[in-house]
Design a protein around this motif. Structure first.
Motif, PDB file in Angstrom:
ATOM      1  N   VAL A 240       5.008  -1.834   0.322  1.00  0.00           N
ATOM      2  CA  VAL A 240       4.189  -1.360  -0.792  1.00  0.00           C
ATOM      3  C   VAL A 240       3.129  -2.404  -1.148  1.00  0.00           C
ATOM      4  N   LEU A 241       3.526  -3.666  -1.166  1.00  0.00           N
ATOM      5  CA  LEU A 241       2.548  -4.731  -1.438  1.00  0.00           C
ATOM      6  C   LEU A 241       1.438  -4.739  -0.394  1.00  0.00           C
ATOM      7  N   ASP A 242       1.792  -4.522   0.855  1.00  0.00           N
ATOM      8  CA  ASP A 242       0.775  -4.504   1.907  1.00  0.00           C
ATOM      9  C   ASP A 242      -0.171  -3.310   1.757  1.00  0.00           C
ATOM     10  N   LEU A 243       0.344  -2.181   1.269  1.00  0.00           N
ATOM     11  CA  LEU A 243      -0.527  -1.038   0.998  1.00  0.00           C
ATOM     12  C   LEU A 243      -1.550  -1.387  -0.077  1.00  0.00           C
ATOM     13  N   ILE A 244      -1.096  -2.076  -1.113  1.00  0.00           N
ATOM     14  CA  ILE A 244      -2.007  -2.484  -2.189  1.00  0.00           C
ATOM     15  C   ILE A 244      -3.047  -3.473  -1.663  1.00  0.00           C
ATOM     16  N   ARG A 245      -2.598  -4.398  -0.832  1.00  0.00           N
ATOM     17  CA  ARG A 245      -3.535  -5.371  -0.264  1.00  0.00           C
ATOM     18  C   ARG A 245      -4.582  -4.681   0.608  1.00  0.00           C
ATOM     19  N   THR A 246      -4.159  -3.670   1.357  1.00  0.00           N
ATOM     20  CA  THR A 246      -5.105  -2.933   2.198  1.00  0.00           C
ATOM     21  C   THR A 246      -6.164  -2.245   1.349  1.00  0.00           C
ATOM     22  N   LEU A 247      -5.747  -1.600   0.266  1.00  0.00           N
ATOM     23  CA  LEU A 247      -6.716  -0.964  -0.625  1.00  0.00           C
ATOM     24  C   LEU A 247      -7.702  -1.982  -1.174  1.00  0.00           C
ATOM     25  N   GLN A 248      -7.199  -3.118  -1.584  1.00  0.00           N
ATOM     26  CA  GLN A 248      -8.066  -4.137  -2.156  1.00  0.00           C
ATOM     27  C   GLN A 248      -9.069  -4.663  -1.137  1.00  0.00           C
ATOM     28  N   SER A 249      -8.648  -4.727   0.120  1.00  0.00           N
ATOM     29  CA  SER A 249      -9.517  -5.299   1.156  1.00  0.00           C
ATOM     30  C   SER A 249     -10.764  -4.451   1.408  1.00  0.00           C
ATOM     31  N   HIS A 250     -10.757  -3.198   0.954  1.00  0.00           N
ATOM     32  CA  HIS A 250     -11.905  -2.318   1.167  1.00  0.00           C
ATOM     33  C   HIS A 250     -12.899  -2.365   0.004  1.00  0.00           C
ATOM     34  N   ASN A 251     -12.672  -3.284  -0.924  1.00  0.00           N
ATOM     35  CA  ASN A 251     -13.605  -3.475  -2.048  1.00  0.00           C
ATOM     36  C   ASN A 251     -13.856  -2.186  -2.816  1.00  0.00           C
ATOM     37  N   LEU A 252     -12.788  -1.468  -3.090  1.00  0.00           N
ATOM     38  CA  LEU A 252     -12.884  -0.243  -3.880  1.00  0.00           C
ATOM     39  C   LEU A 252     -12.892  -0.601  -5.364  1.00  0.00           C
ATOM     40  N   PRO A 253     -13.428   0.262  -6.214  1.00  0.00           N
ATOM     41  CA  PRO A 253     -13.471  -0.022  -7.663  1.00  0.00           C
ATOM     42  C   PRO A 253     -12.098   0.189  -8.309  1.00  0.00           C
ATOM     43  N   LEU A 254     -11.137  -0.546  -7.830  1.00  0.00           N
ATOM     44  CA  LEU A 254      -9.753  -0.428  -8.311  1.00  0.00           C
ATOM     45  C   LEU A 254      -9.185  -1.821  -8.578  1.00  0.00           C
ATOM     46  N   SER A 255      -8.403  -1.921  -9.633  1.00  0.00           N
ATOM     47  CA  SER A 255      -7.609  -3.119  -9.904  1.00  0.00           C
ATOM     48  C   SER A 255      -6.149  -2.692  -9.983  1.00  0.00           C
ATOM     49  N   PHE A 256      -5.244  -3.634  -9.759  1.00  0.00           N
ATOM     50  CA  PHE A 256      -3.832  -3.292  -9.668  1.00  0.00           C
ATOM     51  C   PHE A 256      -3.007  -4.201 -10.563  1.00  0.00           C
TER      52      PHE A 256
END
Length: 729
Positions: free
Chosen positions: A274-290
């Motif tokens: 699950v942590l790696d999924l969050i890291r993947t999302l973050q790596s795409h510079n999407l307008p999301l914070s976690f």
């Protein structure tokens, strides 16, 4: 603080009244005007039935179970409704399953709420896109997540909703205790909260309905990353916060859902996934914070601190933020006042009652709320119930074990214990026994890492086994080597005393019960085994040896404090006495005086035989009395000989003085006792020892022996010091 909070949102909403819904106006989260089809897709108008066709059959299945391969015809069905149907709806912050959701009591947890608010900065996004808030069990992480979710969902004055998505894992919910629906649930909520994203998510599902059965990593790309990229320019889209609570409660992987397998062995894998999924999302510079909230499990901590998460995560230790005692006091005063009003006794509670309650809770909100639920019983007197709790340890009253609130607390502890791999559980219980029995032996400077290393060596385990065995108990244990300037002892490793009461009561802890007497007997045997190799010529070294030499007497007393203990385990007791007779105690006592200290000063004088230890050797039955007397004589004669022999070694007293004054004090006290002995031979030996002591001290440039005895030393030592200060002996 008020101005800063009001500029964004009110940080302290009231808890919703039980029975009243607290859902946000979900259909307005998208903004704008919705047409009939959009309303239908969002579940606000009836939808046509979903039709599926199985292979080898032309008969449609309407809303029933599906087997085999499926052809999904999207005609007439909303893709978002399909996404919703496959989501873990109970994991959303405003779900009916979680109602009423845990919320921070008004006026509490203010420091951490402001900390999260300052970090998020919802319009531009934070400097670090991920915040990890961790704390032991019972410190209100879920209440904080719920409070932040409600604030963001109900914020006014903006043209968007800052709350992007939420997922509240929960160990006992089959829908929320695994990651199977995690990506789908997040994708659905993002589509609902970000109008620009919705059509692209819909298209992804319509183009490939089977995406809902793909691996989580594939779902992440197709349902979130690619839809965001399809928008084009993302700089104009405000940052949204995704809140993930209870990551440590994610215990089953997708594979485990389909096979009979215990969750404990693989929980680390699925939580890291699950942590790696969050890291993947973050790596795409999407307008999301976690915002991630969890217990400080070792594998979560290690992964977040790894290179792959470097410079991405702001870590907040909830245990160290804010005033937990003050928060609990606010909660306790409010709840007891409420109960007092209900029973019509406005003179209750007294200040002393509140103080005792707050002290017993020790900053542990889960314990405080458990007590409140226990006493708030319409069929009993809450004043008496609270008095019973405050006057006696929880575990000593069987009524508490059957109280529903306390049962919930104990079941929480059992769940935490069960989360440890089954193959490690016997060792885990053994290590817990070791901690309870020996934590007060070690000095703060040696730390818990030293405790585990010492006991691993003493028990013949590979290095690191002890620490690994309790790796999954960070929710209830704090064994980091945090320093304490106010104490020379190790800090209490248990987050709350109720956990110790749980462990030591077999009726509560069941298979996880710890036995302090058993732990003391096991460690005592390990100490004697270690001491058995010592003689006058040995050069033994190591912390485990020092531990054995300095604590075996204390362990003996703890293990065999009564004749009943010896009678109940007579064979084991006789075996230990026989083992003691084979040990060169004179060499052991001399070695104990030479060892540098790893222990608390109260346990460093291993050469001084305590009366309790000698008395505990008298527990053998009459038929074994000769063995008992032999052991006592062996002990006393070995002690006296050690005191006389040690000063035949050049500079021995100087070494002892440099190591620890309490050891020198013990030696001098023993010499005084021997000097009063009527045995002429022993008196001569004492005189010789004193002569040698004076000669040794004169060689030492420090004139400490010309001073008065240090504060706290026995006045009996003064004649000894006067004697060795004489010019002529």
């Amino acid at each position: 603080m008020a101005n800063r909070a009001n500029s964004r949102f009110s940080p302290y909403p009231q808890r919703p009244t039980r029975g009243m819904t607290d859902d946000g106006d979900v259909h307005n989260h998208r903004g704008g005007t919705h047409n009939h089809n959009h309303l239908a897709r969002h579940g606000l108008l009836p939808l046509p039935q979903t039709a599926f066709f199985q292979q080898e059959s032309q008969a449609p299945i309407f809303n029933g179970p599906i087997a085999g391969n499926v052809n999904h015809y999207a005609s007439g069905i909303g893709a978002l409704q399909t996404l919703y149907d496959h989501s873990a709806t109970g994991a959303m912050h405003d779900s009916n399953e979680r109602f009423p959701p845990p919320m921070c009591h008004p006026g509490t947890r203010e420091a951490v709420v402001i900390r999260i608010n300052d970090w998020y900065g919802y319009q531009q996004g934070p400097g670090k896109p991920i915040m990890w808030v961790h704390a032991p069990a019972g410190y209100g992480k879920t209440a904080i997540a719920g409070t932040i979710s409600k604030m963001l969902a109900e914020i006014v004055g903006l043209d968007f909703i800052p709350l992007g998505a939420t997922f509240f894992f929960w160990r006992t919910s089959p829908e929320r205790n695994n990651s199977t629906r995690f990506v789908i649930t997040i994708a659905y909520q993002l589509a609902m909260s970000i109008p620009e994203l919705a059509p692209h998510v819909e298209n992804a599902v319509e183009v490939n309905p089977m995406i809902l059965r793909k691996a989580l990593e594939v779902q992440l790309v197709k349902l979130i990353v690619e839809p965001f990229k399809a928008i084009g320019e993302l700089r104009g889209i405000p940052n949204r916060l995704v809140i993930i609570d209870g990551l440590d409660e994610c215990i089953n992987s997708e594979q485990e859902s389909r096979v009979a397998k215990k969750y404990a062995e693989d929980q680390e894998i699925v939580q890291v996934r699950v942590l790696d999924l969050i890291r993947t999302l973050q790596s795409h510079n999407l307008p999301l914070s976690f915002l991630i909230l969890s217990r400080p499990e070792a594998w979560i901590k290690e992964h977040i601190e790894s290179r792959s998460f470097a410079n991405m995560v702001e870590v907040v230790d909830l245990y160290a933020v804010g005033d937990h005692m003050n928060d609990v006091e606010k909660y306790v005063r409010a709840e007891l006042s409420r109960i007092a009003a209900k029973i019509g006794d406005m003179e209750w509670p007294t200040e002393s009652t509140v103080d005792s309650f707050v002290w017993k809770a020790n900053g542990h909100m889960a314990y405080a709320s458990t007590v409140v639920r226990h006493i708030d019983d319409p069929y009993d007197d809450p004043r008496k119930r609270l008095k019973d709790i405050l006057d006696a340890p929880t575990g000593s009253n069987p009524d508490f074990a059957h109280s529903t609130p306390f049962s919930s607390l104990y079941e929480l502890y059992r769940q935490i214990m069960r989360s440890c791999p089954e193959s490690n559980r016997s060792l885990m219980v053994e290590i817990l026994e070791n901690i309870i029995v020996t934590a007060d032996f070690f000095s703060a400077s040696h730390g818990f890492s030293g405790l585990f290393a010492t006991l691993d060596s003493l028990s013949g385990r590979a290095a690191g086994c002890g620490a690994r065995a309790i790796r999954g108990l960070h929710a209830v244990l704090c064994v980091s080597d945090r320093s304490s300037k106010r104490s020379s002892s190790l800090p209490n490793p248990f987050i709350h005393s109720s956990f110790v009461e749980f462990l030591t009561n077999p009726m509560l802890s069941l298979d996880f019960a710890v036995d302090k007497k058993k732990g003391s007997r096991r460690l005592l045997w390990n100490c004697l085994e270690c001491m058995a190799v010592i003689n006058s010529q040995s050069e033994g070294e190591g912390d485990h040896l020092r531990f054995a030499l300095c604590t075996f007497q204390f362990l003996w007393v703890r293990a065999w404090s009564s004749k009943e203990d010896a009678q109940l385990h007579q064979d084991e007791y006789v075996k230990l006495v026989q083992k003691l007779l084979t040990i060169d105690l004179t060499a052991c006592f001399i070695k104990s005086l030479e060892q540098p200290g790893i222990l608390h000063p109260a346990f460093t004088n291993g050469a001084a035989v305590g009366s309790n230890f000698a008395h505990s050797l008298e527990h053998l039955p009459k038929e074994s009395d000769p063995l008992s007397q032999q052991a006592i004589m062996h002990l006393l004669s070995s002690t006296e000989q050690a005191m006389l022999d040690i000063y035949k070694q050049p500079q021995a007293v100087l070494k002892i003085k440099l190591l620890h004054e309490s050891k020198l004090q013990g030696y001098l006290t023993k010499l005084y006792n021997l000097s009063t002995n009527s045995n002429r031979r022993k008196s001569d030996e004492v005189a010789q020892a004193l002569n040698q002591l004076r000669l040794n001290l004169q060689r030492w440039p420090n004139n400490w022996f010309n001073e008065s005895p240090p504060l706290g030393w026995s006045s009996n030592i003064r004649p000894i010091l006067d004697y060795i200060r004489q010019n002529d002996l």
